[in-house]
Structure formats: structure tokens, C-alpha cells
Motif scaffolding. Sequence first.
Motif, PDB file in Angstrom:
ATOM      1  N   ASP A 277       0.853  -1.194   0.000  1.00  0.00           N
ATOM      2  CA  ASP A 277       0.000   0.000   0.000  1.00  0.00           C
ATOM      3  C   ASP A 277       0.887   1.242   0.000  1.00  0.00           C
ATOM      4  N   ARG A 279      -0.223   4.431  -0.336  1.00  0.00           N
ATOM      5  CA  ARG A 279      -0.964   5.661  -0.058  1.00  0.00           C
ATOM      6  C   ARG A 279      -0.469   6.325   1.237  1.00  0.00           C
ATOM      7  N   ASN A 281      -0.910   8.510   4.684  1.00  0.00           N
ATOM      8  CA  ASN A 281      -2.050   8.646   5.600  1.00  0.00           C
ATOM      9  C   ASN A 281      -1.801   9.766   6.594  1.00  0.00           C
TER      10      ASN A 281
END
Length: 387
Positions: A277, A279, A281
Motif C-alpha cells: 500500500d 498511499r 495517511n
Amino acid sequence: MTGTRYQTDALIIGGGVIGCAIAYELAKAGVKALVLEKETLGSQSTRAGAGMLGAQVEMMEPGPFFELGIKSRALFPNLQEELRELSGIDMELQTPGIFRVAVDEADRAALLARQSWQTAAGQRAVWFEDEELRSELGDLLTPKFGALYLPDDHQVRNPQLLLALAASAKRLGVQFIEQTAMVGFLEENGAVVGVKTIEGEVRANRVILAAGAWTGLIANQLGLELPIYPVRGQSFLLDSFAPPTPFTIYTHGCYILPKRNGQVYVGATEEPQAGFDRRPNLRSLAVLSTQAINLFPSIGQLPFAAPLAGLRPGSRDGLPFLGPVPGIEGLYLASGHFRNGVLLSAITGRVIAELLTGNAPSVDLTPFAVDRKVVPQTADTTPTHSI
């Protein structure tokens, strides 16, 4: 589409800074090379990295990895000139040095010990007490336990380095294929002779895996179990017409790098639990922001430009894999560089080119051999691996 689409001598899987450095050095040596990238050049960890040439600041102990970093760092001034002459692109090498700030008494003691063995190894490392540090960096910094100054650890701007390598390699005849993923290997008589893609085959005399965090997954297609895994790193950029310091400021969990384009790079987290992952955050960026402001309060006034996130190729023993794969003719590895891909790109490109042209590597690759016994850095229940 089926059939052979391309034929080359050396096929490099992965178009990050490692893959592009290998392509450049192979082209210099007169080897016909092709780079295959599943997305765009530098779109993975290269895009999100800080660009530190931290041959001293990143190393916890003397040994082969430290020596590899020192040798690679020394190549960058000449590499900068070569690439600029070929491509007209400047990698933006900055040389004020790095301050590694101690966060407590234990950290101070560890850094003083590091100063001792690094100076014994012939490297410059200067200790600054708090008052000296304030006189050098100003009252904006909030030190408490001193800092180790490493004047020969430098930095580059990753996008510029990548562009310079790729443009120079292309000028020397390297082909680049982007947005094309391999879907399997081509094998003949126990040797790897290329790869399959949806668009057709790419055949080659030698294949170099330089696919970063994805290298382990790709190697699984050949039955190889490599202890290379993704470690997400999050960071962010700030805008500044005049960065508050020319130096890189580094401490546990946070580093601040002023860039020549006026931006300030703040990094970086280490998140092995994130898997693939990529992405960013909010929680991680919030923690990182707090650390940065505590380290250098004035940057809290700078406008936020962009978050960055990438997957570093970690390895269980912290060392990269460099060289041929025993038992599989034609296959080479150049991966597992973790946080030091930019630093080690120069030496990696050089030694892989030396291997493929039949020359003795300029460094001893035994500690980085593909078939070494891998012992985890920290004691845990994870079994060791070998291939």
C-alpha cells in the motif's frame, strides 16, 4: 501480441534510480541495454526518496556496507559532471554536509562512538556541543545533547538524478519501455533468456532484476525465495523561497533537507506492516510533522506542498543483493538497497556493468552475494533464508 518484440544484450527489470544507473554504466561500456518499467521511470521509491548520500549518517557500524557506501559516495562528483555533459541535466548535488542531532544521552554516546570509528576509518566526523551548534545553525534549532557533523555526506535531488541518468543512457543507445509489466520469464536449458510481456517477448542474453520492493515477488516466478520486502516510507515537501538552513538536519525518525529548487524535504517513516500500500495517511504525516517542528521549529511556518509515499526494498539483514544468481544462468540481482538506493546507485551501476563485461568488480561483492546466509538484523522468530 505474441512473438519477440525486442532483442537486447542486457535487459533491466525496473526503471528506478538503480535500474537507470545500471543502464547508464552498461551503455558506457558498450553493452546494448533495455530498461523495462511497469509504470513510469522513478515512480516508486525513487520519486519519494530524500536523496541523501548518507554514507556515514546511515551506517551504524564499520564493515563492508559502510565501505560500499563510502566508495559510492566518492563517485558522485565525477558522475555529476559526466551526466551534465551528456544530458545537460544537473542532479543538484549539494555539499554543506549533515548534522546528526542527538536526542538523549544514549544517542549522544552512540554518536560519539560512531565518530570514533569513522575517524579511525579516515572519514571526517566533527562533534558539536549545543552552543557550537547554535552558533552554526542559529537559535531556530532546539538541540539538547549535541550533534555529529558529517561534512562529506551530501545530497542530490532524486528527480534530477533520475532524469540525468535516463537521458544520458538514452543518448548512449539504451532503450526504455514504460507502462509495460513483465508477466513471466523466458527460460531455455536452465538459463533465463528474457521475459514475457502482454505486448510480446523481450529476449536478452542477461537479465538484471532491479525492481525494488517487487523483486521478491518477481523472483518467486523462478522458485527463488528472496528476503526482500516492501517498507513504506512517507514524507512531505514544504515550499520555501529561502530554506532556513543549507545543511541537512537528521535525527531519530526525522530528517530535513533543503533543496536547491526552494523546497524543503521532510522525511520519513518506516512502515513494514503496510505491505504494498503506497498511499500516504494522516496519522503518519501528523507524527512526522510534529517531529520536524520539534527539531527545527521555524519550518512550522512554511506552506505545505505535497505528501510523498514510496515502498523501499528492505532486506532481512539490511544489505543489498548484488550479482549473479547461482544455478540460473543469465540472471542477476541488484535490489534490497532499502534506504540507500540513491547513495548506492553509482557503485551498483558500476559493479553490475563490470560483472556483465567480464571484469573483476571494483569492490568485493561476497557480503552482498545472492546465496549468502541471511541473518535478520534483530533477534526474532523469523527463520533465516537462503536461496
